[in-house]
Design an enzyme around this catalytic site. Structure first.
Site, PDB file in Angstrom:
ATOM      1  N   ARG A  96      10.747  -5.683   9.568  1.00  0.00           N
ATOM      2  CA  ARG A  96      10.908  -6.437   8.327  1.00  0.00           C
ATOM      3  C   ARG A  96       9.547  -6.913   7.823  1.00  0.00           C
ATOM      4  O   ARG A  96       8.529  -6.861   8.516  1.00  0.00           O
ATOM      5  CB  ARG A  96      11.814  -7.650   8.558  1.00  0.00           C
ATOM      6  CG  ARG A  96      11.243  -8.647   9.560  1.00  0.00           C
ATOM      7  CD  ARG A  96      11.966  -9.975   9.547  1.00  0.00           C
ATOM      8  NE  ARG A  96      11.533 -10.827  10.648  1.00  0.00           N
ATOM      9  CZ  ARG A  96      10.402 -11.526  10.676  1.00  0.00           C
ATOM     10  NH1 ARG A  96       9.565 -11.446   9.658  1.00  0.00           N
ATOM     11  NH2 ARG A  96      10.096 -12.271  11.707  1.00  0.00           N
ATOM     12  N   GLY A  97       9.545  -7.442   6.608  1.00  0.00           N
ATOM     13  CA  GLY A  97       8.351  -8.058   6.071  1.00  0.00           C
ATOM     14  C   GLY A  97       8.127  -9.434   6.670  1.00  0.00           C
ATOM     15  O   GLY A  97       8.962  -9.971   7.394  1.00  0.00           O
ATOM     16  N   THR A 101       8.811 -15.623  13.299  1.00  0.00           N
ATOM     17  CA  THR A 101       9.718 -16.749  13.159  1.00  0.00           C
ATOM     18  C   THR A 101      10.571 -16.854  14.412  1.00  0.00           C
ATOM     19  O   THR A 101      10.471 -16.037  15.323  1.00  0.00           O
ATOM     20  CB  THR A 101      10.596 -16.628  11.901  1.00  0.00           C
ATOM     21  OG1 THR A 101      11.242 -17.888  11.652  1.00  0.00           O
ATOM     22  CG2 THR A 101      11.645 -15.534  12.052  1.00  0.00           C
ATOM     23  N   TYR A 102      11.396 -17.887  14.428  1.00  0.00           N
ATOM     24  CA  TYR A 102      12.312 -18.114  15.551  1.00  0.00           C
ATOM     25  C   TYR A 102      13.740 -18.032  15.043  1.00  0.00           C
ATOM     26  O   TYR A 102      14.060 -18.517  13.953  1.00  0.00           O
ATOM     27  CB  TYR A 102      12.064 -19.481  16.185  1.00  0.00           C
ATOM     28  CG  TYR A 102      13.131 -19.900  17.181  1.00  0.00           C
ATOM     29  CD1 TYR A 102      13.196 -19.312  18.439  1.00  0.00           C
ATOM     30  CD2 TYR A 102      14.085 -20.868  16.851  1.00  0.00           C
ATOM     31  CE1 TYR A 102      14.183 -19.670  19.349  1.00  0.00           C
ATOM     32  CE2 TYR A 102      15.063 -21.241  17.755  1.00  0.00           C
ATOM     33  CZ  TYR A 102      15.115 -20.639  18.999  1.00  0.00           C
ATOM     34  OH  TYR A 102      16.091 -20.999  19.898  1.00  0.00           O
ATOM     35  N   HIS A 103      14.612 -17.391  15.820  1.00  0.00           N
ATOM     36  CA  HIS A 103      16.051 -17.388  15.557  1.00  0.00           C
ATOM     37  C   HIS A 103      16.760 -17.960  16.764  1.00  0.00           C
ATOM     38  O   HIS A 103      16.341 -17.742  17.909  1.00  0.00           O
ATOM     39  CB  HIS A 103      16.575 -15.966  15.319  1.00  0.00           C
ATOM     40  CG  HIS A 103      15.947 -15.269  14.161  1.00  0.00           C
ATOM     41  ND1 HIS A 103      15.892 -15.808  12.892  1.00  0.00           N
ATOM     42  CD2 HIS A 103      15.357 -14.047  14.060  1.00  0.00           C
ATOM     43  CE1 HIS A 103      15.292 -14.957  12.071  1.00  0.00           C
ATOM     44  NE2 HIS A 103      14.953 -13.884  12.760  1.00  0.00           N
ATOM     45  N   ILE A 167      12.820 -15.868   4.604  1.00  0.00           N
ATOM     46  CA  ILE A 167      13.245 -14.584   4.051  1.00  0.00           C
ATOM     47  C   ILE A 167      12.252 -13.517   4.471  1.00  0.00           C
ATOM     48  O   ILE A 167      11.038 -13.692   4.313  1.00  0.00           O
ATOM     49  CB  ILE A 167      13.348 -14.646   2.514  1.00  0.00           C
ATOM     50  CG1 ILE A 167      14.490 -15.583   2.092  1.00  0.00           C
ATOM     51  CG2 ILE A 167      13.574 -13.252   1.924  1.00  0.00           C
ATOM     52  CD1 ILE A 167      14.612 -15.782   0.608  1.00  0.00           C
ATOM     53  N   GLY A 168      12.778 -12.449   5.036  1.00  0.00           N
ATOM     54  CA  GLY A 168      11.963 -11.290   5.396  1.00  0.00           C
ATOM     55  C   GLY A 168      12.821 -10.049   5.270  1.00  0.00           C
ATOM     56  O   GLY A 168      13.817  -9.918   5.976  1.00  0.00           O
ATOM     57  N   GLY A 179      16.805  -9.817   5.907  1.00  0.00           N
ATOM     58  CA  GLY A 179      17.289 -10.722   4.873  1.00  0.00           C
ATOM     59  C   GLY A 179      16.804 -12.144   5.033  1.00  0.00           C
ATOM     60  O   GLY A 179      15.617 -12.423   4.885  1.00  0.00           O
ATOM     61  N   CYS A 197       6.171 -18.096  10.090  1.00  0.00           N
ATOM     62  CA  CYS A 197       5.946 -17.262   8.913  1.00  0.00           C
ATOM     63  C   CYS A 197       4.467 -17.037   8.631  1.00  0.00           C
ATOM     64  O   CYS A 197       4.087 -16.628   7.522  1.00  0.00           O
ATOM     65  CB  CYS A 197       6.632 -17.859   7.681  1.00  0.00           C
ATOM     66  SG  CYS A 197       8.394 -18.138   7.926  1.00  0.00           S
TER      67      CYS A 197
END
Length: 263
Positions: A96-97, A101-103, A167-168, A179, A197
């Site tokens: 992705r762009g 990040t962290y999820h 958003i990526g 997304g 980010c």
């Protein structure tokens, strides 16, 4: 918000609504490991590019994971001093762009699989549309989200804004994947171990932190589905789980054949 509010916010799946504009499938998938979700997106993207399935919006959560987009630099990732305490959180490279990040649990992930030209003039308009969806959802909870030029995502506050949604996206052969990630009640501590980010001094917040209580994740998912439908003029003709999505190694023809001559 109670169950009655939730029922009112649920996307209308009646036949009359399903053909009022573009139609799509809403996937409510629960918790899905990040690698599995990437594989699923690849399969769905392939099927969508071949016009064998409808457009999709996949809503889910991930177990704890750091993901590094194409713009990630080494200095954005967890440093040596953090690696020992973060040993249980994997770091996975993504196509992705964006940067790192962290999820984790308590974060609503949205992966739209769309034929972009049916909805937007291009990637910038698409990203702004995703931001608009999330800003409207936050507004329903009296949280004032806003965009920042050159910094995709949704932010809270003025002088030192905090990021509440990332958003990526990826667009390949005209089909979107990856997304957005909305921080509902996710643990914010892992963000302190990275440069979120790729933005220096980026502060991160969540809906739970701002509201002082944990919103119902099911209600948030329904709101996102509703606002996404409004923004992109798409009606949800069905909602499905993982068992109705393209399995590994198999085509998805029986899942939802494309009816539009524009695909």
């Amino acid at each position: 918000m109670d169950a009655d509010h939730l029922r009112h916010m649920a996307p209308d799946l009646s036949p009359a609504k399903a053909h009022s504009g573009k139609v799509g499938i809403l996937g409510l998938l629960g918790q899905v490991p990040y690698p599995d979700a990437c594989d699923l997106q690849t399969r769905c993207r392939t099927e969508r590019a071949a016009a064998r399935i409808h457009d999709l919006l996949l809503l889910l959560e991930h177990p704890a994971v750091f993901t590094a987009g194409r713009m990630t630099r080494d200095e954005h990732a967890p440093g040596k001093q953090n690696r020992s305490r973060l040993v249980d959180i994997p770091l996975i490279r993504s196509d992705r762009g964006g940067s790192i990040t962290y999820h984790g649990p308590g974060q609503l992930i949205g992966y739209p699989i769309l034929k972009l030209s049916d909805y937007c003039a291009g990637p910038k308009a698409y990203v702004r549309g995703l931001e608009t969806v999330l800003i409207r959802v936050l507004g329903a909870w009296n949280i004032d989200g806003h965009c920042r030029d050159g910094l995709p995502g949704v932010w809270i506050g003025g002088t030192r804004p905090m990021k509440i949604a990332s958003i990526g996206v990826r667009i390949a052969h005209g089909i979107t994947s990856h997304g957005f990630a909305l921080n509902v009640s996710v643990d914010l501590e892992p963000f302190s171990s990275i440069v979120p980010c790729g933005i220096d001094d980026c502060r991160v917040t969540s809906m739970a932190q701002l509201l002082g209580s944990v919103p119902d994740p099911g209600i948030i998912a329904e709101q996102v589905a509703m606002e996404f439908g409004k923004q992109f003029n798409i009606s949800w003709m069905d909602r499905v789980g993982l068992d109705r999505l393209p399995p590994a190694g198999e085509p998805a023809h029986s899942y939802g054949c494309e009816e539009s001559s524009h695909a």
